[in-house]
Every structure is written in structure tokens, then in C-alpha cells.
Design a protein around this motif. Sequence first.
Motif, mmCIF file in Angstrom:
data_model
loop_
_atom_site.group_PDB
_atom_site.id
_atom_site.type_symbol
_atom_site.label_atom_id
_atom_site.label_comp_id
_atom_site.label_asym_id
_atom_site.label_seq_id
_atom_site.Cartn_x
_atom_site.Cartn_y
_atom_site.Cartn_z
ATOM 1 N N LEU A 291 -2.397 1.148 -0.293
ATOM 2 C CA LEU A 291 -1.535 1.960 0.909
ATOM 3 C C LEU A 291 -0.314 1.815 1.084
ATOM 4 O O LEU A 291 0.691 2.432 1.666
ATOM 5 C CB LEU A 291 -1.966 -0.008 1.967
ATOM 6 C CG LEU A 291 -2.667 -0.713 2.340
ATOM 7 C CD1 LEU A 291 -2.696 -2.164 2.272
ATOM 8 C CD2 LEU A 291 -3.875 0.071 3.307
ATOM 9 N N GLY A 292 0.238 2.675 -0.254
ATOM 10 C CA GLY A 292 2.451 3.133 0.138
ATOM 11 C C GLY A 292 2.196 2.130 -0.228
ATOM 12 O O GLY A 292 3.825 2.521 0.492
ATOM 13 N N LEU A 293 2.621 1.178 -0.479
ATOM 14 C CA LEU A 293 3.377 0.114 -0.325
ATOM 15 C C LEU A 293 4.471 -0.635 -1.656
ATOM 16 O O LEU A 293 3.348 -0.903 -2.661
ATOM 17 C CB LEU A 293 3.039 -1.250 0.551
ATOM 18 C CG LEU A 293 2.469 -0.886 2.173
ATOM 19 C CD1 LEU A 293 1.198 -1.868 2.506
ATOM 20 C CD2 LEU A 293 3.709 -0.756 3.143
ATOM 21 N N ASN A 294 5.485 -0.135 -1.433
ATOM 22 C CA ASN A 294 6.359 -0.721 -2.757
ATOM 23 C C ASN A 294 6.143 -2.718 -2.916
ATOM 24 O O ASN A 294 5.857 -2.712 -3.714
ATOM 25 C CB ASN A 294 7.163 -0.023 -2.737
ATOM 26 C CG ASN A 294 7.426 1.410 -3.483
ATOM 27 O OD1 ASN A 294 5.919 2.396 -3.586
ATOM 28 N ND2 ASN A 294 7.796 2.344 -2.507
ATOM 29 N N ARG A 295 6.421 -2.844 -1.478
ATOM 30 C CA ARG A 295 7.005 -4.182 -1.182
ATOM 31 C C ARG A 295 6.347 -4.521 -0.546
ATOM 32 O O ARG A 295 6.830 -4.274 0.815
ATOM 33 C CB ARG A 295 8.639 -4.376 -1.657
ATOM 34 C CG ARG A 295 9.236 -5.680 -2.551
ATOM 35 C CD ARG A 295 10.507 -5.653 -2.851
ATOM 36 N NE ARG A 295 10.725 -6.740 -3.482
ATOM 37 C CZ ARG A 295 12.105 -7.502 -2.552
ATOM 38 N NH1 ARG A 295 12.917 -7.289 -2.086
ATOM 39 N NH2 ARG A 295 12.483 -8.723 -3.354
#
Length: 283
Positions: A80-84
Motif C-alpha cells: 500500500l506504500g505506507l512507511n508508518r
Amino acid sequence: MVIVAGLKVHVVEVGSGTPVLLLHGFPQSSREYPAVMADLSHGARVIAPDLRGAGQTDAPAEGYDLATLVADVIGLLDALGLNRVALVAHDWSALVGFEVCLRHPDRVSRYVAIAVPAPYIRMTPKLAGALMRTMPHLWFQWVIATPGLGPRLLSRGRQRLAYWLLRSSEVRPMRDDDVEAYVAALRDPARARAASRLYRRVILPGFMNILRGTYRGRVLHTPTLVLFGADDRLLPHDALSVPFEDAPDLTVEFVPGGAHFLVDDNPAEVTRRLRAFMELPAH
């Protein structure tokens, strides 16, 4: 659907802003969270997957171990392209959530565990007595974990065990259509077997590891909130406190009007506390 290491993961997503990932318990799915998602979507990008073996996500024969389930969560964030993210987890997925925080602290900004204590319980004579009284009420865990027997009781006939799991500890009755959806999913033999493996390889070992003190020395640095239903009598409330040296930024709160299925029992109060803890803007 999102593909995570070959696993087709069903994901529900609403809103925009601070990313919040919601993980469901057993025998539920992402259907657990619509009221919470609707509220948090004002100021947050809220994501609720069906976890491996549940809901509309694939139910492969393997992968029901802590390391793989943690990898599923991290793989989903990557896809989902979520780092944090701010992470919320209920029931067995809270065990996964704690492990995600310990193994990948850079991926979680804040963590909320619902209906499961932090894994740093200190055994005392009072707690030992409480556990002796509680154990008979947890008979279903060993039944579900038993190969053959567990899947058969969950999936076949009138599915009394599945209905009992959902209806036996509710404070506010769950929606009938939600209950029927959860029970219907277990009629799939692959999903019933997945549930049995989950109890056998994650839930029961996780419970024993907590009691054995396996987590001591693994310091939880993630800001963490543990939400327990005030009517949940699984453990004495004073046993849920955690020494500062184990988790220096952890708070335990008891939510009125709720027990184990706290999100269903009192979604408004759960959401209010989530919003405050995550410092989301008012709406």
C-alpha cells in the motif's frame, strides 16, 4: 484485493490523512470495524484487511504462525506504500500487533491493543488463582486447536460452537447479518482448518509464552494503549498493569459497556479513545 507475497488480501479502505490500520479478531473479519472506520475517516486514511484465512482473503494451508502473520502485515504496508501507520488490533491479532511493534518499531507510530493484555504479565498468587478459575471457561480454545475436531465443529451441522463464540460474551448484541457472515465463512473447510491452525500455532502458544515470561527483556518502545472492556472478566484488572522497564510508554484503560467484543459492544467510546490517543483532528 491486494497481493502480499502471493496471498490475495481483501482490504476495505476509507478516508484520507493519517494512515490507520485495523486488524480484526476471531472469528471476525474487517466487518468488525465499519462504525469505527466511518468516524476515523474524518482525518485519517483507515484500512481494514481480512487477515490470512478470514473473510474474503485467501485461506492457504500454511502460514498460521507468528512470523508469517507479522510478514503479512509488513507486506501489506509495503504493497500500500505506507512507511508508518497507527495500528489497532483486537483479540488474537493483538498478539501479532505487539510482535510487529517489537520487530519493526519504525513501521508503527502508535499501537492500540483491544481485549488482550500486553505480554508482560507478572505471575502473582492472586493471578494464579484467577487463572485457575478462568481456565475452565477457555475450554473452546483447546477444542478449536484440535486437528479434525476443531474444524468439524466450527464448520459443520448447526455450527453451534461458532454461534456460541460470537454470542456468549456480547454486551450489546452484534448485528445478525454480521454474525451470519462470520459463521458462513467458517463453512468453507479451508477457513475452518485455518482457524484451527491459528489456535494451535499462534493463540495457545502466545498465551503460554506470556505466562512463561518469554517477552521480558524485549522492551516495547512504541506508544501503546491497551483497551479492555470493563465487563471483561478474563483477568483481574490489576493484573493488566505493565512495569515501566518492559513498556515505558504504555497505558491501560477500561471501557464501560463492553467485554471481549469491545468494538461491537461500544464502538462510539472505542472510537473516541482511538481518536484521542492518535491525536486525530476533531470533526
